[in-house]
Scaffold this active site. Structure first.
Site, PDB file in Angstrom:
ATOM      1  N   PHE A 175      72.944  32.695  59.886  1.00 34.94           N
ATOM      2  CA  PHE A 175      73.050  32.542  58.461  1.00 34.94           C
ATOM      3  C   PHE A 175      72.593  31.083  58.034  1.00 34.94           C
ATOM      4  O   PHE A 175      72.467  30.164  58.889  1.00 34.94           O
ATOM      5  CB  PHE A 175      74.540  32.892  57.995  1.00 34.94           C
ATOM      6  CG  PHE A 175      75.382  31.827  58.557  1.00 34.94           C
ATOM      7  CD1 PHE A 175      75.797  30.600  58.014  1.00 34.94           C
ATOM      8  CD2 PHE A 175      76.143  31.923  59.724  1.00 34.94           C
ATOM      9  CE1 PHE A 175      76.755  29.509  58.582  1.00 34.94           C
ATOM     10  CE2 PHE A 175      77.101  30.851  60.441  1.00 34.94           C
ATOM     11  CZ  PHE A 175      77.152  29.793  59.729  1.00 34.94           C
ATOM     12  N   CYS A 176      72.058  30.906  56.784  1.00 34.23           N
ATOM     13  CA  CYS A 176      71.704  29.705  56.327  1.00 34.23           C
ATOM     14  C   CYS A 176      72.289  29.494  54.771  1.00 34.23           C
ATOM     15  O   CYS A 176      72.827  30.638  54.158  1.00 34.23           O
ATOM     16  CB  CYS A 176      70.430  29.513  56.663  1.00 34.23           C
ATOM     17  SG  CYS A 176      69.094  30.524  55.724  1.00 34.23           S
ATOM     18  N   THR A 177      71.736  28.597  53.945  1.00 38.11           N
ATOM     19  CA  THR A 177      72.026  28.357  52.814  1.00 38.11           C
ATOM     20  C   THR A 177      71.649  29.646  51.826  1.00 38.11           C
ATOM     21  O   THR A 177      72.354  30.329  51.006  1.00 38.11           O
ATOM     22  CB  THR A 177      71.483  27.255  52.164  1.00 38.11           C
ATOM     23  OG1 THR A 177      71.742  26.054  52.943  1.00 38.11           O
ATOM     24  CG2 THR A 177      71.812  26.901  50.511  1.00 38.11           C
ATOM     25  N   ILE A 204      74.588  32.058  52.369  1.00 36.11           N
ATOM     26  CA  ILE A 204      75.641  31.892  52.012  1.00 36.11           C
ATOM     27  C   ILE A 204      75.820  31.986  50.715  1.00 36.11           C
ATOM     28  O   ILE A 204      77.006  32.392  50.157  1.00 36.11           O
ATOM     29  CB  ILE A 204      75.851  30.353  52.454  1.00 36.11           C
ATOM     30  CG1 ILE A 204      75.795  30.150  54.022  1.00 36.11           C
ATOM     31  CG2 ILE A 204      77.452  29.943  52.274  1.00 36.11           C
ATOM     32  CD1 ILE A 204      75.640  28.871  54.449  1.00 36.11           C
TER      33      ILE A 204
END
Length: 300
Positions: A175-177, A204
């Site tokens: 996952f990332c922003t 996210i």
């Protein structure tokens, strides 16, 4: 109230200087601020407009150029203007990894919708990895996630080589922003022989927008690359400021430290701050104050 638009799309683009001029002109005509990156592999960035209609106009323009609706497009709000200027920059990559084998236009991991994310990461045989940088993970992270503790995304390759094994790590979730880094990271992992690679669709930000707080597995806030600094559940602004000396997100506790000087230093950079840098940062901060006072006087 400003409308913020975060977007990216991996798509083959040509005639980049012409696209740069065309996009910037349209943004300026609509009072848009922020930064857009364009590269042969696609478009990426976050921009803001003084009205939903202004953002509508730019979104339509970018759809005609890059088909951004087929990528990730997210809207949120900001009380104040979140960016000082409008920039459209030409890049070799829209997210820098320096790994030609990582090509999301050719192969990418399995997208997982936010509503299905909790069930995936609850599985015992899934290794959950945060692909963001250390100053971002310091603000918030998912329960049970591995933090690679990297300074830049380009270091992710070295971390994978030293800490991951396709023979042992059968299922990997990342996952990332907003989804772009883990999308490219998933392409890289597949190129290295990892077979089951998943990533959070929309990142996210989409998770915080769609998953109710009572069901959330997220701890803390999510760092964002604008003046809001961080957002929380339902993308509400979180109580963080930014150290303009080292760009590290600061909590209220950080700002109570003796080492904190607004615009100059914080507990995270005070040990490496030279007198020359401190002087330059103070001069810059004073300039910001003068500019803000001039704008306030002009609008009075």
């Amino acid at each position: 109230m400003w409308t913020v638009l975060a977007l990216y799309k991996f798509v083959a683009l040509e005639d980049l200087p012409q696209l740069q001029a065309e996009i910037k002109s349209a943004c300026l005509e609509n009072g848009i601020c922020g930064t857009l990156l364009i590269a042969p592999e696609g478009i990426n960035g976050t921009i803001a407009g003084p009205s939903p209609e202004a953002i509508d106009a730019i979104e339509t323009k970018l759809e005609s150029i890059a088909g951004i609706s087929q990528g990730e497009v997210k809207r949120s709000g900001a009380e104040d203007k979140p960016f000082r200027h409008m920039k459209v920059r030409l890049k070799k990559e829209i997210v820098t990894l320096r790994a030609p084998e990582a090509d999301p236009t050719k192969q990418v991991g399995t997208y997982i919708e936010p509503k299905d994310w909790n069930d995936l990461i609850a599985q015992d045989d899934v290794k959950l990895i945060d692909t963001r940088n250390d100053y971002e993970t310091a603000v918030g992270i998912f329960d049970g996630a591995v933090d690679p503790d990297i300074k830049t995304f380009t270091q992710f390759k070295k971390w994978v080589a030293e800490n991951m094994d396709p023979a042992k790590d059968k299922k990997v979730a990342m996952f990332c922003t907003g989804g772009i880094r883990c999308e490219k990271a998933s392409s890289y992992m597949l190129s290295q022989g990892f077979e089951e690679v998943y990533h959070l669709k929309g990142g996210i930000l989409k998770y915080l927008e769609e998953v109710p707080s009572k069901e959330s597995k997220w701890n803390g806030a999510c760092f964002v690359f604008d003046r809001r600094v961080a957002v929380g559940q339902d993308l509400e602004e979180a109580p963080y400021d930014l150290c303009y000396g080292c760009r590290y997100p600061l909590s209220e506790e950080d700002k109570q430290a003796d080492s904190y000087e607004k615009g100059v230093s914080c507990p995270h950079c005070i040990d490496t701050l030279t007198p020359e840098k401190a002087h330059a940062f103070r001069m810059r901060h004073q300039q910001f104050i003068r500019e803000a006072e001039q704008k306030k006087s002009a609008s009075a």
